[in-house]
Enzyme design. Structure first.
Site, PDB file in Angstrom:
ATOM      1  N   HIS A  62       0.832  -1.217   0.000  1.00  0.00           N
ATOM      2  CA  HIS A  62       0.000   0.000   0.000  1.00  0.00           C
ATOM      3  C   HIS A  62       0.860   1.257   0.000  1.00  0.00           C
ATOM      4  O   HIS A  62       0.514   2.247  -0.632  1.00  0.00           O
ATOM      5  CB  HIS A  62      -0.958  -0.019   1.204  1.00  0.00           C
ATOM      6  N   THR A  94      -9.518  -5.217  -6.167  1.00  0.00           N
ATOM      7  CA  THR A  94      -8.774  -4.261  -5.351  1.00  0.00           C
ATOM      8  C   THR A  94      -9.740  -3.396  -4.540  1.00  0.00           C
ATOM      9  O   THR A  94     -10.878  -3.158  -4.947  1.00  0.00           O
ATOM     10  CB  THR A  94      -7.828  -3.391  -6.210  1.00  0.00           C
ATOM     11  N   HIS A 190     -15.386 -13.487   0.511  1.00  0.00           N
ATOM     12  CA  HIS A 190     -14.476 -14.302   1.321  1.00  0.00           C
ATOM     13  C   HIS A 190     -15.300 -14.959   2.428  1.00  0.00           C
ATOM     14  O   HIS A 190     -16.037 -14.261   3.133  1.00  0.00           O
ATOM     15  CB  HIS A 190     -13.386 -13.433   1.956  1.00  0.00           C
ATOM     16  N   GLU A 193     -12.753 -18.293   6.194  1.00  0.00           N
ATOM     17  CA  GLU A 193     -11.275 -18.321   6.299  1.00  0.00           C
ATOM     18  C   GLU A 193     -10.872 -18.646   7.727  1.00  0.00           C
ATOM     19  O   GLU A 193      -9.798 -19.156   7.979  1.00  0.00           O
ATOM     20  CB  GLU A 193     -10.701 -16.941   5.958  1.00  0.00           C
TER      21      GLU A 193
HETATM   22  P1  5GP Z   1      -5.882  -4.468  -2.395  1.00  0.00           P
HETATM   23  O1  5GP Z   1      -7.359  -4.660  -2.172  1.00  0.00           O
HETATM   24  O2  5GP Z   1      -5.342  -3.344  -1.540  1.00  0.00           O
HETATM   25  O3  5GP Z   1      -5.492  -4.336  -3.817  1.00  0.00           O
HETATM   26  O4  5GP Z   1      -5.156  -5.826  -1.912  1.00  0.00           O
HETATM   27  C1  5GP Z   1      -4.794  -6.098  -0.591  1.00  0.00           C
HETATM   28  C2  5GP Z   1      -6.027  -6.242   0.287  1.00  0.00           C
HETATM   29  O5  5GP Z   1      -6.803  -7.393  -0.087  1.00  0.00           O
HETATM   30  C3  5GP Z   1      -5.698  -6.508   1.772  1.00  0.00           C
HETATM   31  O6  5GP Z   1      -5.481  -5.318   2.468  1.00  0.00           O
HETATM   32  C4  5GP Z   1      -6.944  -7.241   2.261  1.00  0.00           C
HETATM   33  O7  5GP Z   1      -7.965  -6.333   2.584  1.00  0.00           O
HETATM   34  C5  5GP Z   1      -7.375  -8.029   1.040  1.00  0.00           C
HETATM   35  N1  5GP Z   1      -6.854  -9.413   1.084  1.00  0.00           N
HETATM   36  C6  5GP Z   1      -5.755  -9.895   0.460  1.00  0.00           C
HETATM   37  N2  5GP Z   1      -5.592 -11.208   0.730  1.00  0.00           N
HETATM   38  C7  5GP Z   1      -6.630 -11.564   1.522  1.00  0.00           C
HETATM   39  C8  5GP Z   1      -7.031 -12.805   2.114  1.00  0.00           C
HETATM   40  O8  5GP Z   1      -6.402 -13.863   1.981  1.00  0.00           O
HETATM   41  N3  5GP Z   1      -8.159 -12.772   2.871  1.00  0.00           N
HETATM   42  C9  5GP Z   1      -8.906 -11.640   3.038  1.00  0.00           C
HETATM   43  N4  5GP Z   1     -10.009 -11.721   3.785  1.00  0.00           N
HETATM   44  N5  5GP Z   1      -8.553 -10.456   2.492  1.00  0.00           N
HETATM   45  C10 5GP Z   1      -7.432 -10.436   1.740  1.00  0.00           C
END
Ligand code: 5GP
Length: 337
Positions: A62, A94, A190, A193
């Site tokens: 980020h 994203t 999601h 998990e």
């Molecule tokens: P972005 O949405 O900022 O492009 O990608 C990173 C974000 O995706 C993380 O801050 C988180 O909110 C979400 N994220 C990434 N991997 C996971 C995961 O394995 N589980 C969940 N619940 N959220 C994830």
């Protein structure tokens, strides 16, 4: 023996990636190009961690994507890297966010611009925009309203809404996703998990178009018989991310991963990377892992890719094209099936 390394890279199975978070997918070389220091990426590319550590690691990416130029570069790189791994269809997700000098609207426009600027001949890209489950219902709805506006502006590109963020915090608000669905957005949530039977049941009963992870659903993997029975009636495709689950220790090992229950019972699933940068993986590696641990034939692996077309949010014409591409690959590479 694995058949995978027998293929030259250009002949790896053509594939579809349906669960990839943009900022988690930034590779080491992209982070370095964006000025991240070796020692911060060192921890970012960790081999063994847990869910809490991973959520603090996203901050590295980020920081790297807090300007429009950096975000544009990073998004292009992620798409190119998936294309280099023979991914022909990518659904990138994203979480829209603002930074000093970049509004939430500019964030979304920049990601759209990056997707549009990558040659469409090699890889077809769609976007899902994520709601962060740590946000209040009002905040999630506010972001959703913005997403609905962008879906109307870019209907061929922005296809759906995802619910993600730290699974031990926040909540799933059914009415938010009902509104998304009413406005023609696909939903990918999601789910399971971590163990949270009540929420898992609510999500499954809502019947999103796809579920992320689905770890604690089956009774043998911390779920419950009741939830499993409800799930089996709904048959929602699950995005399985083996390396992510093993590294985060929500699955004990590859061999003990819940995907095998989906394979045994012919339930719908796809294979995904989740965060290829954070977990140092690729989609072809995920296929290799499944092939090695569950002894699947080339044809069975190919079918996983083919089924992913059905679970994707591509248009009927795009699906037809993807099936054609996969069949061409199969005729060339698996002649004696
Ligand atoms: P972005 O949405 O900022 O492009 O990608 C990173 C974000 O995706 C993380 O801050 C988180 O909110 C979400 N994220 C990434 N991997 C996971 C995961 O394995 N589980 C969940 N619940 N959220 C994830």
């Amino acid at each position: 023996m694995s058949f995978w390394p027998l293929f030259p890279k250009s002949d790896y199975v053509k594939n579809l990636e349906l669960h990839a978070h943009l900022n988690g997918s930034l590779s080491r070389s992209t982070l370095k190009a964006l000025g991240c220091l070796d020692n911060t990426i060192g921890t970012y590319q960790t081999v063994e961690t847990n869910l809490d550590d991973v959520f603090s690691l996203f901050q590295v990416a980020h920081k790297a994507t807090r300007t429009i130029d950096n975000l544009l570069y990073a998004t292009r790189k992620v798409i190119e890297e998936f294309a280099d791994d023979n991914v022909i269809y990518l659904e990138l997700r994203t979480t829209p966010r603002s930074e000093e000098g970049m509004s939430t609207e500019e964030y979304i426009e920049t990601v759209v611009k990056a997707v549009r600027s990558v040659g469409s001949g090699k890889i077809l890209v769609k976007l899902l925009l994520s709601l962060d489950r740590r946000r209040s219902m009002e905040k999630q709805e506010e972001v959703l309203d913005l997403i609905i506006g962008y879906k109307d502006k870019y209907p061929d590109l922005i296809k759906g809404v995802d619910l993600s963020g730290d699974p031990s915090k926040g909540a799933f608000f059914k009415q938010v996703f009902e509104k998304a669905r009413k406005h023609g957005l696909y939903t990918a949530i999601h789910c399971a998990e971590v163990k949270n039977d009540e929420e898992v049941k609510d999500i499954i009963e809502f019947k999103p178009d796809r579920l992320g992870h689905g770890t604690f659903i089956h009774p043998q993997y911390g779920g419950s018989l009741n939830i499993w029975e409800v799930y089996k009636q709904k048959e929602i495709p699950v995005e399985c991310c083996l390396t992510s689950n093993v590294i985060c220790k929500t699955s004990k090992s590859y061999k003990q991963h819940h995907v095998q229950e989906w394979i045994k019972e012919s339930l719908p699933f796809c294979l995904s990377t989740d965060d290829k940068g954070v977990f140092n993986t690729s989609l072809s590696k995920e296929f290799q892992v499944v092939q090695e641990n569950f002894n699947l034939t080339q044809e069975e692996l190919w079918k996983i890719s083919k089924n992913s077309v059905e679970y994707s949010f591509a248009s009927p014409e795009e699906k037809q094209f993807l099936i054609f591409e996969l069949e061409q690959w199969r005729n060339k590479n698996i002649p004696n099936r």
